[in-house]
Design a protein around this motif. Sequence first.
Motif, PDB file in Angstrom:
ATOM      1  N   UNK A 230     -42.920  34.668  17.547  1.00  0.00           N
ATOM      2  CA  UNK A 230     -43.568  35.760  18.274  1.00  0.00           C
ATOM      3  C   UNK A 230     -44.728  35.227  19.109  1.00  0.00           C
ATOM      4  N   UNK A 231     -44.736  35.548  20.400  1.00  0.00           N
ATOM      5  CA  UNK A 231     -45.828  35.198  21.300  1.00  0.00           C
ATOM      6  C   UNK A 231     -46.543  36.495  21.674  1.00  0.00           C
ATOM      7  N   UNK A 232     -47.787  36.635  21.242  1.00  0.00           N
ATOM      8  CA  UNK A 232     -48.579  37.822  21.544  1.00  0.00           C
ATOM      9  C   UNK A 232     -49.343  37.578  22.840  1.00  0.00           C
ATOM     10  N   UNK A 233     -49.090  38.410  23.841  1.00  0.00           N
ATOM     11  CA  UNK A 233     -49.711  38.264  25.156  1.00  0.00           C
ATOM     12  C   UNK A 233     -50.760  39.353  25.303  1.00  0.00           C
ATOM     13  N   UNK A 234     -52.035  38.954  25.300  1.00  0.00           N
ATOM     14  CA  UNK A 234     -53.147  39.902  25.257  1.00  0.00           C
ATOM     15  C   UNK A 234     -53.935  39.918  26.559  1.00  0.00           C
ATOM     16  N   UNK A 235     -54.332  41.104  26.957  1.00  0.00           N
ATOM     17  CA  UNK A 235     -55.268  41.260  28.062  1.00  0.00           C
ATOM     18  C   UNK A 235     -56.650  40.837  27.584  1.00  0.00           C
TER      19      UNK A 235
END
Length: 238
Positions: A230-235
Amino acid sequence: MLGRFLEITVHTPAIQESLEFYETLGFVQAPVGETWPHPYAVVTDGRLFLGLHGSVVPSPALTFVLPELAHGVERLKGLGVTFEQERLGSDVFNQAVFHDPAGVCVNLVEARTFSPPERDGVVTTCGYFSEFGIPLKETDAARNFWEPLGFVALDEELRPFARTTLTSDRLNLALYRTRAFRQPLLTFEDRDMRERLARLRERGFILSDEMPDSLDDSTNAVLIAPEGTRLLLLQSED
C-alpha cells in the motif's frame, strides 16, 4: 543501534510485474548482488529502497545492515529485544529477525545485498517518501519499543488523523492510530498531490479510498502495487 537502513522488504510473487509498476511511477532499479538464492530486485527513489523478493518472506518488513551482527544481537537482547531467528556463523550470511509490538518484522543482516544506483535526484509521481506507516490501536507500547533502538518520537498529531512520527537519520516510522488502515503503508507527501493523483488516473492507475474519512479523496489516495504493498499518497500542508 539497529545499524543502517537497507530496504523495506516485500514478498513479490511476480517481480517483473511489480518492477514495471514501480518504474512507471518513476522509480529506478539498483544493482543487486547474489546474496539471495531467490529472484530479487530493488527499486528506489533515492530515499526509499524497496526490496522485491521472489520468495515467501514476512512482508512488509524493515531490513537494516548491522556489521558484527553477533555482537549487535547481544546488545539488543540487553535492551529487551527477543529474536525469533538467529543465523550466525563464519560460513553463512548472518541474519537475525525480531518483531515489534505491532507485529512488524525487522530483519538484521551483516552486509548489503545491493548497491545504490549512480543516478541521483529521482523524481516519482508519488511525491516525497516521508515514512513507513504502522497502523495500530494504541501507540505507547510501540513508542516505548522503538525509542531505545535509536528512533525519536515526536508529539502525536491529530490531523488529518492520529499519527506519531518516529524519526531517525535514514528512515522515519509513524504510528497510525486509526482503524482505517489494515496493514503497514509507504507514505508519500506533496503539496500538489491533487495534480499528481490526476496524472495517475490519466495513466490508468486505480486509486483506492481505503483511508480515514478525514482525508479528502480528491487530494489523498491509496495506490496498491501488484504484490499488495500500500502506497499512501498524502496532501502535504507545507
